[in-house]
Design a protein around this motif. Structure first.
Motif, short mmCIF file in Angstrom:
data_model
loop_
_atom_site.label_atom_id
_atom_site.label_comp_id
_atom_site.label_asym_id
_atom_site.label_seq_id
_atom_site.Cartn_x
_atom_site.Cartn_y
_atom_site.Cartn_z
N PRO A 53 0.81 -1.23 0.00
CA PRO A 53 0.00 0.00 0.00
C PRO A 53 0.84 1.28 0.00
CG PRO A 53 -0.82 -1.58 1.61
CD PRO A 53 0.51 -2.10 1.14
N ARG A 54 0.32 2.26 -0.71
CA ARG A 54 0.85 3.63 -0.70
C ARG A 54 2.33 3.72 -1.06
NH1 ARG A 54 -2.55 2.61 3.11
NH2 ARG A 54 -0.95 2.11 4.64
N SER A 55 2.79 2.82 -1.90
CA SER A 55 4.15 2.92 -2.42
C SER A 55 4.07 3.07 -3.93
CB SER A 55 4.97 1.68 -2.07
OG SER A 55 4.50 0.54 -2.76
N ALA A 56 5.03 3.77 -4.51
CA ALA A 56 5.01 3.99 -5.95
C ALA A 56 5.07 2.67 -6.70
CB ALA A 56 6.19 4.88 -6.35
N ASP A 57 5.93 1.75 -6.25
CA ASP A 57 6.02 0.44 -6.89
C ASP A 57 4.73 -0.36 -6.71
OD1 ASP A 57 8.57 1.04 -7.64
OD2 ASP A 57 9.54 -0.06 -6.02
N GLY A 58 4.01 -0.07 -5.63
CA GLY A 58 2.78 -0.80 -5.36
C GLY A 58 1.71 -0.62 -6.41
N LEU A 59 1.77 0.49 -7.14
CA LEU A 59 0.80 0.69 -8.21
C LEU A 59 0.93 -0.39 -9.29
CD1 LEU A 59 0.91 4.57 -8.57
CD2 LEU A 59 -1.00 3.19 -7.73
N LEU A 60 2.15 -0.80 -9.58
CA LEU A 60 2.36 -1.88 -10.54
C LEU A 60 1.93 -3.23 -9.95
CD1 LEU A 60 5.82 -0.91 -12.07
CD2 LEU A 60 3.56 -0.65 -13.10
N ASP A 61 2.03 -3.35 -8.63
CA ASP A 61 1.64 -4.60 -7.99
C ASP A 61 0.14 -4.86 -8.11
OD1 ASP A 61 4.27 -4.89 -7.16
OD2 ASP A 61 3.91 -3.88 -5.24
N ILE A 62 -0.64 -3.84 -8.42
CA ILE A 62 -2.07 -4.02 -8.63
C ILE A 62 -2.32 -5.02 -9.75
CG2 ILE A 62 -4.16 -2.84 -9.47
CD1 ILE A 62 -3.26 -0.37 -7.95
N LEU A 63 -1.41 -5.06 -10.70
CA LEU A 63 -1.57 -5.96 -11.85
C LEU A 63 -1.22 -7.40 -11.52
CD1 LEU A 63 0.06 -3.70 -14.61
CD2 LEU A 63 -2.37 -3.93 -14.04
N THR A 64 -0.48 -7.63 -10.45
CA THR A 64 0.04 -8.97 -10.18
C THR A 64 -0.48 -9.62 -8.91
OG1 THR A 64 1.98 -7.97 -9.11
CG2 THR A 64 2.17 -8.52 -11.45
#
Length: 206
Positions: free
Chosen positions: A56-67
């Motif tokens: 949550p709330r990390s820039a890299d976490g936005l890409l984790d939404i896909l995985t």
């Protein structure tokens, strides 16, 4: 005239049969992919969860939404999601590939964005957000579509699986991500709303 009506009914049955076959292939293939990923993840000592789980709330976490829905904490976690995913996904797929993909996409994104925004800070994995999204879609679409058959199906599904909706509550969900459940369900409702028939189109058809 009777011949035309008969061929129309036969064509409709063939369409439903084709969708049923396609739904089984798509959902079966997707769940098989989840099991293949689970096996590889276990062999890698769950390193995929640390790399591709949703933070949550990390820039890299936005890409984790896909995985993150493709990964699970363990085999039991995957098994608990597999059957309802197949059942709900199959029922949605009977309305067509476009409907299924729309419901799945909004469930996926709704689940991921909600976890990213209000998650508790840990790493979240699992397809339960998709399960909640597809289930919510099936529960509400009949009311948006004014379809008594879809409403009847929603009643039957609610009687059989309605208790899982408690998983959107923070004080009930326990160690699982209620945020993923809530966001997935919200995404399913949004998909049903967007896919509702337009008033003009319905009038033209009638």
């Amino acid at each position: 005239m009777a011949g035309l009506m008969g061929s129309g009914g036969l064509g409709e049955r063939r369409t439903i049969a084709a969708r049923a076959k396609g739904g089984l292939l798509v959902l079966g293939g997707f769940v098989a992919l989840l099991f293949a990923i689970e096996l590889f993840n276990a062999l890698m000592l769950r390193s995929l969860n640390r790399t591709f789980g949703l933070r949550p709330r990390s820039a890299d976490g936005l890409l984790d939404i896909l995985t993150f829905p493709l990964l699970h904490a363990n085999l039991n976690h995957l098994l608990s999601n597999s059957l309802p995913l197949i059942i709900f996904g199959f029922l949605v797929f009977l309305s067509g590939l476009r409907v299924f993909m729309t419901a799945l996409a909004f469930s996926w994104l709704g689940s991921g964005l909600t976890v990213w925004l209000i998650g508790d800070g840990g790493i979240t994995v699992g397809a339960s957000g998709l399960v909640f999204g597809l289930f919510a879609f099936l529960l509400v679409r009949g009311f948006f579509n004014h379809s008594w058959r879809q409403i009847l199906l929603a009643v039957v599904l609610f009687m059989g699986y309605g208790s899982i909706l408690l998983g959107v509550l923070p004080f009930v969900a326990g160690y699982v991500s209620w945020q993923a459940h809530l966001g997935g369900a919200a995404g399913g409702v949004v998909a049903a709303l967007l896919l509702r028939p337009r008033g003009g189109v319905t009038g033209a058809r009638s």
